[in-house]
Design a protein around this motif. Structure first.
Motif, PDB file in Angstrom:
ATOM      1  N   PHE A  44      54.109  19.917  42.550  1.00 38.05           N
ATOM      2  CA  PHE A  44      53.454  18.788  41.891  1.00 38.05           C
ATOM      3  C   PHE A  44      53.953  17.466  42.465  1.00 38.05           C
ATOM      4  O   PHE A  44      53.175  16.524  42.654  1.00 38.05           O
ATOM      5  CB  PHE A  44      53.711  18.839  40.387  1.00 38.05           C
ATOM      6  CG  PHE A  44      53.037  19.977  39.691  1.00 38.05           C
ATOM      7  CD1 PHE A  44      51.726  19.857  39.248  1.00 38.05           C
ATOM      8  CD2 PHE A  44      53.696  21.180  39.482  1.00 38.05           C
ATOM      9  CE1 PHE A  44      51.094  20.902  38.603  1.00 38.05           C
ATOM     10  CE2 PHE A  44      53.073  22.224  38.838  1.00 38.05           C
ATOM     11  CZ  PHE A  44      51.773  22.092  38.391  1.00 38.05           C
ATOM     12  N   GLN A  45      55.260  17.391  42.738  1.00 39.80           N
ATOM     13  CA  GLN A  45      55.815  16.170  43.317  1.00 39.80           C
ATOM     14  C   GLN A  45      55.213  15.896  44.692  1.00 39.80           C
ATOM     15  O   GLN A  45      54.806  14.768  44.993  1.00 39.80           O
ATOM     16  CB  GLN A  45      57.339  16.299  43.424  1.00 39.80           C
ATOM     17  CG  GLN A  45      58.018  15.049  43.970  1.00 39.80           C
ATOM     18  CD  GLN A  45      59.531  15.209  44.054  1.00 39.80           C
ATOM     19  OE1 GLN A  45      60.082  16.230  43.629  1.00 39.80           O
ATOM     20  NE2 GLN A  45      60.200  14.210  44.603  1.00 39.80           N
ATOM     21  N   PHE A  48      51.459  14.748  44.246  1.00 39.36           N
ATOM     22  CA  PHE A  48      51.221  13.381  43.787  1.00 39.36           C
ATOM     23  C   PHE A  48      51.692  12.338  44.801  1.00 39.36           C
ATOM     24  O   PHE A  48      51.171  11.217  44.822  1.00 39.36           O
ATOM     25  CB  PHE A  48      51.913  13.145  42.446  1.00 39.36           C
ATOM     26  CG  PHE A  48      51.378  14.023  41.349  1.00 39.36           C
ATOM     27  CD1 PHE A  48      50.030  14.335  41.276  1.00 39.36           C
ATOM     28  CD2 PHE A  48      52.232  14.544  40.393  1.00 39.36           C
ATOM     29  CE1 PHE A  48      49.531  15.134  40.267  1.00 39.36           C
ATOM     30  CE2 PHE A  48      51.739  15.352  39.378  1.00 39.36           C
ATOM     31  CZ  PHE A  48      50.390  15.651  39.316  1.00 39.36           C
ATOM     32  N   GLU A  49      52.661  12.704  45.613  1.00 40.00           N
ATOM     33  CA  GLU A  49      53.162  11.751  46.606  1.00 40.00           C
ATOM     34  C   GLU A  49      52.342  11.753  47.885  1.00 40.00           C
ATOM     35  O   GLU A  49      52.509  10.863  48.719  1.00 40.00           O
ATOM     36  CB  GLU A  49      54.628  12.064  46.936  1.00 40.00           C
ATOM     37  CG  GLU A  49      55.578  11.781  45.790  1.00 40.00           C
ATOM     38  CD  GLU A  49      57.010  12.155  46.146  1.00 40.00           C
ATOM     39  OE1 GLU A  49      57.204  12.763  47.227  1.00 40.00           O
ATOM     40  OE2 GLU A  49      57.912  11.863  45.343  1.00 40.00           O
ATOM     41  N   PRO A  67      45.658  11.395  45.813  1.00 39.37           N
ATOM     42  CA  PRO A  67      45.160  10.248  45.032  1.00 39.37           C
ATOM     43  C   PRO A  67      43.740   9.841  45.410  1.00 39.37           C
ATOM     44  O   PRO A  67      42.945   9.469  44.546  1.00 39.37           O
ATOM     45  CB  PRO A  67      46.163   9.137  45.351  1.00 39.37           C
ATOM     46  CG  PRO A  67      47.404   9.850  45.756  1.00 39.37           C
ATOM     47  CD  PRO A  67      46.935  11.077  46.479  1.00 39.37           C
ATOM     48  N   SER A 106      47.226  21.891  42.118  1.00 36.31           N
ATOM     49  CA  SER A 106      46.079  20.992  41.984  1.00 36.31           C
ATOM     50  C   SER A 106      45.085  21.520  40.956  1.00 36.31           C
ATOM     51  O   SER A 106      44.597  20.776  40.096  1.00 36.31           O
ATOM     52  CB  SER A 106      45.390  20.825  43.343  1.00 36.31           C
ATOM     53  OG  SER A 106      44.225  20.032  43.218  1.00 36.31           O
ATOM     54  N   PHE A 137      46.509  21.168  37.417  1.00 42.55           N
ATOM     55  CA  PHE A 137      46.447  19.774  36.975  1.00 42.55           C
ATOM     56  C   PHE A 137      45.044  19.419  36.484  1.00 42.55           C
ATOM     57  O   PHE A 137      44.874  18.792  35.433  1.00 42.55           O
ATOM     58  CB  PHE A 137      46.858  18.853  38.137  1.00 42.55           C
ATOM     59  CG  PHE A 137      46.612  17.400  37.878  1.00 42.55           C
ATOM     60  CD1 PHE A 137      47.477  16.667  37.084  1.00 42.55           C
ATOM     61  CD2 PHE A 137      45.509  16.754  38.431  1.00 42.55           C
ATOM     62  CE1 PHE A 137      47.250  15.327  36.838  1.00 42.55           C
ATOM     63  CE2 PHE A 137      45.279  15.412  38.188  1.00 42.55           C
ATOM     64  CZ  PHE A 137      46.154  14.698  37.389  1.00 42.55           C
TER      65      PHE A 137
END
Length: 320
Positions: free
Chosen positions: A79-80, A83-84, A89, A292, A295
Motif C-alpha cells: 500500500f505504501q 500510494f507513493e 494517484p 489496489s 483499496f
C-alpha cells in the motif's frame, strides 16, 4: 364461591416454543423454497467468498514458486509503494473524474427515458423505441470499440468526413486528451440508457392510474402529473439506484476503457482497473494489484454506507 375465585384468578402463561425451535419450524416449512436458493448460495460461496482468501496477497511479497502460503508477509509495504507511486494517484484521479461525469450525466438519463416512454400512447412506437434502446447493452465493448473507432477515424470516419465538408480539419478523437473523456461518457450513456430504464419502467407500471384521473379532474397538466405523481411514486427505486451508483463511483468499466484508450491519452484515460491490470498481469506484481483492488472495494463499501445514511436523513428509503 370457589368458582368465582377461579374466574378471577390470573391464568398461567402458556409456554411458547423457543426461538431456535420456531426458526427450525419456519425453515422446514419453507424447505422447498430454500432448496431452490441453494444453487445461488453455492455460486456465491465458491466464486465470491472462498476466493477472498486471495486478499492476503495485498500484504505479501507474492512469489509464484512459493505460492500464497509460502510467500513472505510484508505488512503495508504494498500500500505504501502504491500510494507513493506516480501512476496510482493519476489513475485514481481519472477514475473519480470519469465516474463523476457518468454519475452526473448518466444516472438521470435512464430516468428521463423511462418518463418519456411512459408518456407515449402509441404502443407500437413505444415498444420499437424500447427495443432500439436495449440493443446496445447486448453488444460487447470489443465490438463497439471497433465500430466507434471506424466512425471517428481521422482518415475514413464518417464524423471527420462531415467535418471536412464544412471546411474543418480532421480530429483524432480517441487520441485527443480533450475529447477522450467526453467520448467515454457519451458511449457509456448510449450503451446503458435503455437497459437502465427497465427498472424505472417496472416501477412506473405499479403507479395507481386513478391518481392520474383525479389529477386530470383537478386540472393538472401532464407536467404536473409527472412532477407530483410519477416522480414521487418511483422515488424509492431512484434512491436505491442512486446509492448503488455512488457506491460504484470508485469503480470503472475496464472493458470500455481498455478497448478505447492508448498511450496518447494515458494522462486522462488511465483508470484504476487498467492500472491494476497493467501492474498485475503485464508486470506480474500481484501484491500491488491486489492492494489496489482491495483499496477500491473498501472505498466503495464506505461510499455505500455513507450515502445510505445521508439518504435516510432526507427520506425513508434506503438499502437498510
Amino acid at each position: 364461591m370457589n368458582t368465582a375465585l377461579e374466574d378471577t384468578a390470573p391464568s398461567l402463561p402458556v409456554k411458547q416454543p423457543g426461538r431456535f425451535k420456531r426458526w427450525l419450524k419456519s425453515y422446514y416449512r419453507h424447505r422447498y423454497l430454500l432448496l431452490m436458493l441453494l444453487p445461488c448460495l453455492l455460486f456465491f460461496i465458491v466464486f465470491k467468498y472462498l476466493p477472498m482468501y486471495g486478499i492476503t496477497l495485498a500484504f505479501k511479497d507474492y512469489k509464484v514458486v512459493k505460492g500464497i502460503f509460502g510467500s513472505p508477509w510484508v505488512g503495508m509495504e504494498n500500500f505504501q509503494f502504491l500510494f507513493e507511486g506516480r501512476e496510482f494517484p493519476r489513475a485514481l484521479k481519472n477514475t473519480l473524474i470519469l465516474s463523476f461525469y457518468k454519475l452526473i450525466f448518466g444516472f438521470p438519463a435512464p430516468i428521463i427515458l423511462a418518463l418519456l416512454l411512459n408518456e407515449l400512447r402509441k404502443v407500437f412506437f413505444k415498444r420499437f423505441v424500447q427495443t432500439l434502446s436495449y440493443l446496445p447493452h447486448f453488444l460487447s465493448w470489443v465490438i463497439l470499440a471497433g465500430i466507434f473507432m471506424e466512425l471517428f477515424s481521422p482518415t475514413r470516419g464518417t464524423i471527420n468526413y462531415i467535418i471536412s465538408l464544412f471546411g474543418g480539419d480532421p480530429i483524432f478523437f480517441f487520441g485527443d486528451k480533450h475529447w477522450f473523456r467526453t467520448l467515454l461518457v457519451s458511449t457509456e450513456i448510449w450503451k446503458s440508457i435503455g437497459w437502465g430504464s427497465i427498472v424505472y419502467l417496472a416501477a412506473l407500471s405499479n403507479v395507481d392510474t386513478t391518481l392520474y384521473e383525479a389529477a386530470v379532474v383537478d386540472g393538472a397538466n401532464r407536467w404536473k402529473q409527472m412532477r407530483y405523481i410519477t416522480l414521487p411514486a418511483i422515488m424509492p427505486v431512484v434512491t436505491i439506484m442512486f446509492i448503488f451508483a455512488v457506491g460504484g463511483i470508485i469503480n470503472d468499466d475496464f472493458d470500455q476503457v481498455f478497448n478505447f484508450y492508448n498511450e496518447n491519452v494515458y494522462e486522462v484515460g488511465d483508470v484504476l482497473s487498467t492500472y491494476t491490470y497493467r501492474i498485475g498481469i503485464t508486470q506480474m506484481k500481484y501484491g500491488l494489484s491486489t492492494a489496489s483492488g482491495l483499496f477500491v472495494n473498501l472505498i466503495a463499501l464506505i461510499l455505500i454506507i455513507v450515502t445510505n445514511s445521508i439518504t435516510r436523513r432526507f427520506n425513508d428509503y434506503g438499502i437498510w
